[in-house]
Design a protein around this motif. Structure first.
Motif, mmCIF file in Angstrom:
data_model
loop_
_atom_site.group_PDB
_atom_site.id
_atom_site.type_symbol
_atom_site.label_atom_id
_atom_site.label_comp_id
_atom_site.label_asym_id
_atom_site.label_seq_id
_atom_site.Cartn_x
_atom_site.Cartn_y
_atom_site.Cartn_z
ATOM 1 N N PHE A 1 0.795 -1.220 0.000
ATOM 2 C CA PHE A 1 0.000 0.000 0.000
ATOM 3 C C PHE A 1 0.835 1.281 0.000
ATOM 4 C CE2 PHE A 1 -2.939 -3.101 1.916
ATOM 5 C CZ PHE A 1 -3.977 -2.987 1.007
ATOM 6 N N CYS A 2 2.067 1.229 0.487
ATOM 7 C CA CYS A 2 2.909 2.429 0.575
ATOM 8 C C CYS A 2 3.307 2.910 -0.819
ATOM 9 C CB CYS A 2 4.164 2.132 1.388
ATOM 10 S SG CYS A 2 5.274 3.548 1.540
ATOM 11 N N LYS A 3 3.062 4.194 -1.087
ATOM 12 C CA LYS A 3 3.420 4.753 -2.390
ATOM 13 C C LYS A 3 4.617 5.703 -2.294
ATOM 14 C CE LYS A 3 0.108 8.491 -2.148
ATOM 15 N NZ LYS A 3 -1.296 8.736 -2.256
ATOM 16 N N GLY A 4 5.281 5.707 -1.144
ATOM 17 C CA GLY A 4 6.496 6.493 -1.001
ATOM 18 C C GLY A 4 6.292 7.987 -1.023
ATOM 19 N N CYS A 5 5.169 8.480 -0.523
ATOM 20 C CA CYS A 5 4.890 9.918 -0.563
ATOM 21 C C CYS A 5 5.768 10.705 0.412
ATOM 22 C CB CYS A 5 3.411 10.186 -0.282
ATOM 23 S SG CYS A 5 2.867 9.798 1.400
ATOM 24 N N GLY A 6 6.246 10.054 1.479
ATOM 25 C CA GLY A 6 7.136 10.710 2.422
ATOM 26 C C GLY A 6 6.459 11.523 3.507
ATOM 27 N N LEU A 7 5.146 11.531 3.568
ATOM 28 C CA LEU A 7 4.458 12.300 4.612
ATOM 29 C C LEU A 7 4.806 11.776 6.000
ATOM 30 C CD1 LEU A 7 0.934 12.766 2.990
ATOM 31 C CD2 LEU A 7 2.722 14.479 3.269
ATOM 32 N N CYS A 8 4.916 10.481 6.146
ATOM 33 C CA CYS A 8 5.267 9.901 7.447
ATOM 34 C C CYS A 8 6.682 10.306 7.864
ATOM 35 C CB CYS A 8 5.135 8.389 7.412
ATOM 36 S SG CYS A 8 6.162 7.572 6.173
ATOM 37 N N VAL A 9 7.565 10.371 6.890
ATOM 38 C CA VAL A 9 8.953 10.768 7.155
ATOM 39 C C VAL A 9 8.991 12.199 7.698
ATOM 40 C CG1 VAL A 9 11.206 11.183 6.094
ATOM 41 C CG2 VAL A 9 9.831 9.219 5.358
ATOM 42 N N ASP A 10 8.181 13.065 7.104
ATOM 43 C CA ASP A 10 8.155 14.474 7.512
ATOM 44 C C ASP A 10 7.588 14.684 8.908
ATOM 45 O OD1 ASP A 10 9.240 15.167 5.071
ATOM 46 O OD2 ASP A 10 7.288 15.631 4.169
ATOM 47 N N VAL A 11 6.617 13.867 9.331
ATOM 48 C CA VAL A 11 5.955 14.110 10.615
ATOM 49 C C VAL A 11 6.538 13.334 11.787
ATOM 50 C CG1 VAL A 11 3.779 14.746 9.547
ATOM 51 C CG2 VAL A 11 4.140 12.389 10.280
ATOM 52 N N CYS A 12 7.417 12.407 11.556
ATOM 53 C CA CYS A 12 7.978 11.607 12.650
ATOM 54 C C CYS A 12 8.781 12.505 13.595
ATOM 55 C CB CYS A 12 8.868 10.499 12.110
ATOM 56 S SG CYS A 12 9.559 9.465 13.422
ATOM 57 N N CYS B 1 2.736 8.968 12.343
ATOM 58 C CA CYS B 1 2.989 8.468 10.994
ATOM 59 C C CYS B 1 1.760 7.750 10.439
ATOM 60 C CB CYS B 1 4.200 7.548 10.983
ATOM 61 S SG CYS B 1 4.099 6.161 12.147
ATOM 62 N N ALA B 2 1.141 6.913 11.253
ATOM 63 C CA ALA B 2 -0.032 6.169 10.809
ATOM 64 C C ALA B 2 -1.212 7.095 10.549
ATOM 65 C CB ALA B 2 -0.407 5.119 11.844
ATOM 66 N N LEU B 3 -1.360 8.115 11.361
ATOM 67 C CA LEU B 3 -2.453 9.070 11.172
ATOM 68 C C LEU B 3 -2.261 9.897 9.905
ATOM 69 C CD1 LEU B 3 -2.913 10.345 14.826
ATOM 70 C CD2 LEU B 3 -4.468 8.883 13.530
ATOM 71 N N MET B 4 -1.030 10.188 9.559
ATOM 72 C CA MET B 4 -0.723 11.015 8.398
ATOM 73 C C MET B 4 -0.787 10.225 7.086
ATOM 74 S SD MET B 4 -0.050 13.958 7.209
ATOM 75 C CE MET B 4 0.323 14.931 8.635
ATOM 76 N N CYS B 5 -0.601 8.927 7.138
ATOM 77 C CA CYS B 5 -0.524 8.107 5.930
ATOM 78 C C CYS B 5 -1.865 8.092 5.183
ATOM 79 C CB CYS B 5 -0.116 6.683 6.282
ATOM 80 S SG CYS B 5 0.061 5.628 4.833
ATOM 81 N N PRO B 6 -1.882 8.609 3.950
ATOM 82 C CA PRO B 6 -3.134 8.645 3.183
ATOM 83 C C PRO B 6 -3.568 7.277 2.664
ATOM 84 C CG PRO B 6 -1.345 9.461 1.838
ATOM 85 C CD PRO B 6 -0.777 9.238 3.217
ATOM 86 N N ASP B 7 -2.670 6.310 2.688
ATOM 87 C CA ASP B 7 -2.977 4.985 2.151
ATOM 88 C C ASP B 7 -3.146 3.924 3.243
ATOM 89 O OD1 ASP B 7 -2.798 5.769 -0.610
ATOM 90 O OD2 ASP B 7 -0.658 6.018 -0.225
ATOM 91 N N VAL B 8 -3.114 4.342 4.490
ATOM 92 C CA VAL B 8 -3.264 3.450 5.644
ATOM 93 C C VAL B 8 -2.287 2.270 5.539
ATOM 94 C CG1 VAL B 8 -4.951 2.338 7.159
ATOM 95 C CG2 VAL B 8 -5.709 4.092 5.583
#
Length: 68
Positions: A10-21, A55-62
């Motif tokens: 499911f991960c598409k590598g958007c990097g949102l989780c990386v930014d919010v950690c 990270c889980a809350l930010m992930c658009p693809d769960v």
């Protein structure tokens, strides 16, 4: 101790989780390419995870699961 699991399907590598950690333990893996052609996120140090689940809350693809 908290544990982060990223589902590469499911991960598409958007990097949102990386930014919010808050402890900067997530990064996009430059050595892995998924079947869909993305560089998935992965945890670099499970020991430092606080279990905040931002990270889980930010992930658009769960694609991220946080176990506490």
């Amino acid at each position: 101790m908290a544990r982060i699991t990223v589902d590469d399907f499911f991960c598409k590598g958007c990097g949102l989780c990386v930014d919010v950690c808050p402890v900067s333990i997530l990064e996009l893996d430059p050595d892995v390419i998924t079947a869909k052609g993305y560089h998935p996120a992965h945890c670099t140090d499970q020991e430092k995870c606080t279990g905040c689940a931002t990270c889980a809350l930010m992930c658009p693809d769960v694609a991220i699961t946080v176990e506490r």
